[in-house]
Design an enzyme around this catalytic site. Sequence first.
Site, PDB file in Angstrom:
ATOM      1  N   TYR A  13      16.625  81.541  37.768  1.00 11.01           N
ATOM      2  CA  TYR A  13      16.710  81.588  39.229  1.00 11.01           C
ATOM      3  C   TYR A  13      15.496  80.907  39.854  1.00 11.01           C
ATOM      4  O   TYR A  13      15.593  80.214  40.863  1.00 11.01           O
ATOM      5  CB  TYR A  13      16.789  83.043  39.731  1.00 11.01           C
ATOM      6  CG  TYR A  13      17.934  83.860  39.154  1.00 11.01           C
ATOM      7  CD1 TYR A  13      19.156  83.278  38.837  1.00 11.01           C
ATOM      8  CD2 TYR A  13      17.782  85.226  38.964  1.00 11.01           C
ATOM      9  CE1 TYR A  13      20.198  84.042  38.322  1.00 11.01           C
ATOM     10  CE2 TYR A  13      18.821  86.006  38.458  1.00 11.01           C
ATOM     11  CZ  TYR A  13      20.030  85.401  38.131  1.00 11.01           C
ATOM     12  OH  TYR A  13      21.041  86.162  37.643  1.00 11.01           O
TER      13      TYR A  13
ATOM     14  N   ARG B  51      29.828  96.792  40.481  1.00 16.34           N
ATOM     15  CA  ARG B  51      29.929  97.572  41.711  1.00 16.34           C
ATOM     16  C   ARG B  51      30.076  99.073  41.505  1.00 16.34           C
ATOM     17  O   ARG B  51      30.156  99.820  42.468  1.00 16.34           O
ATOM     18  CB  ARG B  51      31.100  97.036  42.549  1.00 16.34           C
ATOM     19  CG  ARG B  51      30.761  95.702  43.159  1.00 16.34           C
ATOM     20  CD  ARG B  51      31.985  95.032  43.728  1.00 16.34           C
ATOM     21  NE  ARG B  51      32.733  94.323  42.703  1.00 16.34           N
ATOM     22  CZ  ARG B  51      33.820  93.577  42.928  1.00 16.34           C
ATOM     23  NH1 ARG B  51      34.297  93.480  44.162  1.00 16.34           N
ATOM     24  NH2 ARG B  51      34.433  92.952  41.957  1.00 16.34           N
TER      25      ARG B  51
ATOM     26  N   LYS C  81      26.938  90.479  50.688  1.00 16.68           N
ATOM     27  CA  LYS C  81      26.904  91.872  51.135  1.00 16.68           C
ATOM     28  C   LYS C  81      27.235  92.785  49.972  1.00 16.68           C
ATOM     29  O   LYS C  81      27.922  92.326  49.056  1.00 16.68           O
ATOM     30  CB  LYS C  81      27.842  92.101  52.315  1.00 16.68           C
ATOM     31  CG  LYS C  81      29.162  91.362  52.315  1.00 16.68           C
ATOM     32  CD  LYS C  81      30.142  91.559  51.202  1.00 16.68           C
ATOM     33  CE  LYS C  81      30.456  92.973  50.820  1.00 16.68           C
ATOM     34  NZ  LYS C  81      31.330  93.028  49.599  1.00 16.68           N
TER      35      LYS C  81
ATOM     36  N   CYS D 213      26.091  83.255  38.539  1.00 14.51           N
ATOM     37  CA  CYS D 213      27.443  82.712  38.396  1.00 14.51           C
ATOM     38  C   CYS D 213      28.481  83.785  38.674  1.00 14.51           C
ATOM     39  O   CYS D 213      29.503  83.886  37.980  1.00 14.51           O
ATOM     40  CB  CYS D 213      27.630  82.140  36.998  1.00 14.51           C
ATOM     41  SG  CYS D 213      26.406  80.899  36.567  1.00 14.51           S
TER      42      CYS D 213
ATOM     43  N   ARG E 145      32.309  81.357  42.860  1.00 14.32           N
ATOM     44  CA  ARG E 145      33.334  80.321  42.672  1.00 14.32           C
ATOM     45  C   ARG E 145      33.997  80.012  44.006  1.00 14.32           C
ATOM     46  O   ARG E 145      34.193  78.853  44.381  1.00 14.32           O
ATOM     47  CB  ARG E 145      34.374  80.794  41.661  1.00 14.32           C
ATOM     48  CG  ARG E 145      33.793  81.000  40.257  1.00 14.32           C
ATOM     49  CD  ARG E 145      34.787  81.680  39.322  1.00 14.32           C
ATOM     50  NE  ARG E 145      36.017  80.942  39.238  1.00 14.32           N
ATOM     51  CZ  ARG E 145      37.249  81.496  39.209  1.00 14.32           C
ATOM     52  NH1 ARG E 145      37.365  82.817  39.236  1.00 14.32           N
ATOM     53  NH2 ARG E 145      38.325  80.755  39.152  1.00 14.32           N
TER      54      ARG E 145
END
Lengths: 463, 463
Positions: free
Chosen positions: B62, B173, B101, B13, B18
Amino acid sequence: MARQPIKFGILGCADIARKFSRAITLSPNSTLYAVGSRSLEKAAKFAKENGFPESAKVYGSYEAVLDDPDVDVVYLPLPTSLHVKWAVLAAQKKKHLLLEKPVALNVKELDLILEACESSGVQFMDATMWMHHPRTAAMKDFLSNSELFGELKSVNSCFTFAANQDFLENDIRVRPDLDAHGALGDTGWYCIRSILWASNFELPKTVLALRSPVFNKAGVILACSASLYWEDGKVATFHCSFLANLTMDVTVVGTNGTLHLHDFVIPFEENKASFSVATKSGFTELVTGWEPKPSEHHVTTDLPQEALLVREFSRLVGSIKFDGSKPEIKWPTLSRKTQQVLDAVKLSIERGFETVERLIGRYKNDILVKPYRLVAKVKCLIKFRNFIDNFELLQHTLTIVFPHITLDLEVQSTGLPKGEIGWNPSTWTTFATMGGFMHFSLKTAITRRGRKRSFRSRRASHN
Amino acid sequence: MARQPIKFGILGCADIARKFSRAITLSPNSTLYAVGSRSLEKAAKFAKENGFPESAKVYGSYEAVLDDPDVDVVYLPLPTSLHVKWAVLAAQKKKHLLLEKPVALNVKELDLILEACESSGVQFMDATMWMHHPRTAAMKDFLSNSELFGELKSVNSCFTFAANQDFLENDIRVRPDLDAHGALGDTGWYCIRSILWASNFELPKTVLALRSPVFNKAGVILACSASLYWEDGKVATFHCSFLANLTMDVTVVGTNGTLHLHDFVIPFEENKASFSVATKSGFTELVTGWEPKPSEHHVTTDLPQEALLVREFSRLVGSIKFDGSKPEIKWPTLSRKTQQVLDAVKLSIERGFETVERLIGRYKNDILVKPYRLVAKVKCLIKFRNFIDNFELLQHTLTIVFPHITLDLEVQSTGLPKGEIGWNPSTWTTFATMGGFMHFSLKTAITRRGRKRSFRSRRASHN
């Protein structure tokens, strides 16, 4: 009595002198007074075609212009290799000096010019026109605003134009005997200036030329790129070339804002110029657009930027001539810093893309220090580790701080006289080192504890 | 009977999911069919908030999405380090794969994914949205026009955004276990893609990271820059960062033309995007303005770029599903090339800003060659000079061409298994070398004249 306009004498009949002749005419406080060429006929033709008044002096030599006691300012657009001779002579003859860029073949030559100007008390300025456009001041306002722009993070600058075959073979700017810097001097000069301008003229600590510059057969640069680094993490890159379509970009990115313009050297239009700014840019919900978007700003000017340059220069000269003011040191300082970085880029290219570091220290006279030096290789210095009290090996940068230590450092390198890196035992010096071809030897050191150490002379070089 | 829309299942999610959910809804040939999260509650909430139809499947794992036989496509926006596991599994379960990516931690992992996709005959595509905007095609038309743009000379790309403190400390990240590439993977990916796109996806010969990347405490890149070089003299630079105001520039300069845009990844507006082009730019008389000036071009789109991506992907999947077509190889090829350059930048940073050269040769299967390798240091190879018939030392690049010579080259390096650089004695190989930490030894060589030479094992290393 109204002040008389400042009288300009032009050396040579270069193309760019046509533009400056118009600018001298447009500026309210200057007048075209004389032109000198090695050919009297050429000078007469130039005067006739470029709006010189009937009363203007036309000379068949450069010397005659310098010898005319009524010439206040010499505008010198000769090929770069001739600058040092004629600029020094002009300064010695008490002429204020408006010098075309690149100002010299290297900082050493420029220093001869600046020293001559200082001795004679004359004003020096280089002919970088865009510095005088009101857009430049408006952009600087944005970059100086900590709320709108924040802290500078990166600059990218690009100045290219597509020279034709005739230019690439015959132009002054590709001849090693006339303009040895090629595209680096002609277009890279502006890129370097824009980067320094964006960084408040703080010199970078490290300069690294990027790989694959293009040379002509005579070894003159037709295209090259470089990267610049500051200690606080700022980075800059530029690309200059005679081999690609006319492009004049500056992009400056800060923590809060971004500045873009695409005609920084010569605005698209003469009387109106734009730039784009963005502040605290972000995205719309779902990241499908920007909010806020960048905005375009327009600046108008009655006089073109080259006339504004002439007006400012003439104002400074007038202050000296009529009011006894001292020359404005800002302009030679900016020229010198630009030349320093240019020299560093060239050195990095010549040294096979080694980094060129700036020596940082407390010197007596900062403006006369020659800070770009390629010093010894990290590996070699590491050998001295035991003898240096405070030693830091940062990633890719070796910084050696030696308080209260006296080092007798004998420096010997290609192109550098022995001992050119001075060591001042009464204060401290930091120098950073990477790469290079310098040979050096450490002879003696006195440690913090007062012990004197001697070393066998040791040669170190990097291939 | 009308074809049924392609059914998408989403793994996780993530925020970006979204945006993609909306895109799947907007695209005429796709439908939101399932979402799986490790938390069933989270999945249900996501489905409810993102326009999933009532009939959509909501799974608490998953695996369940992958096991649903009606799922055609898996959209996988999980952290990069999880890609290889889930992408390979999805492909093995015959799901077409739309992968966020950066696609993988390195080419080796990506190859596992691509090999699984190939084995299963499923379509692969990465989620680089701007590739699908009609503006991109319009710009490509300009770049492909030899009259208007000419030959590519340089590219500069910049993608930065100012992450807040929370992001810099906690976001996926910037966590080495989740997205080890940091800003290089998140924003540099787009810069690299734009550079490859501008150069017709010709891989650069040399990649060199620029100095002074910024890392967080865990060693993840927060900002970095790199330069890329091609054999024909093209150059590119990019800068990516989490530490500066949102900026998305691409500048492409050719011999005849220039392209600029400032919103290449996400257009300023959803349904309209612009770019600026200039062709054969020059100056007015006296060089006081430009003639012609650059011109602005606008491209409108009914669907946002992410919906166009979904539509194109669904079209390809539909062709495979309904018409028995083969997967389109273009998309995995572009992903792989982007990842190759990303790997090379990362390697260059890890190796202390050494150049990383691409091995060029005639390989059996070009797409599976792993071309970026840091090979041995020039200085060492020079020692072999006498034994190699055809030897060229170009500036900063050593190229060794050895026709009709068999070399038994034993390659041993950090991270590379022995002999990974294959040598094919029936053809020829060229490899270029610069910098690096590789150890190698030359054991035997058969010269052109047929003489066999043996050498003592010789180690060569840098630093």
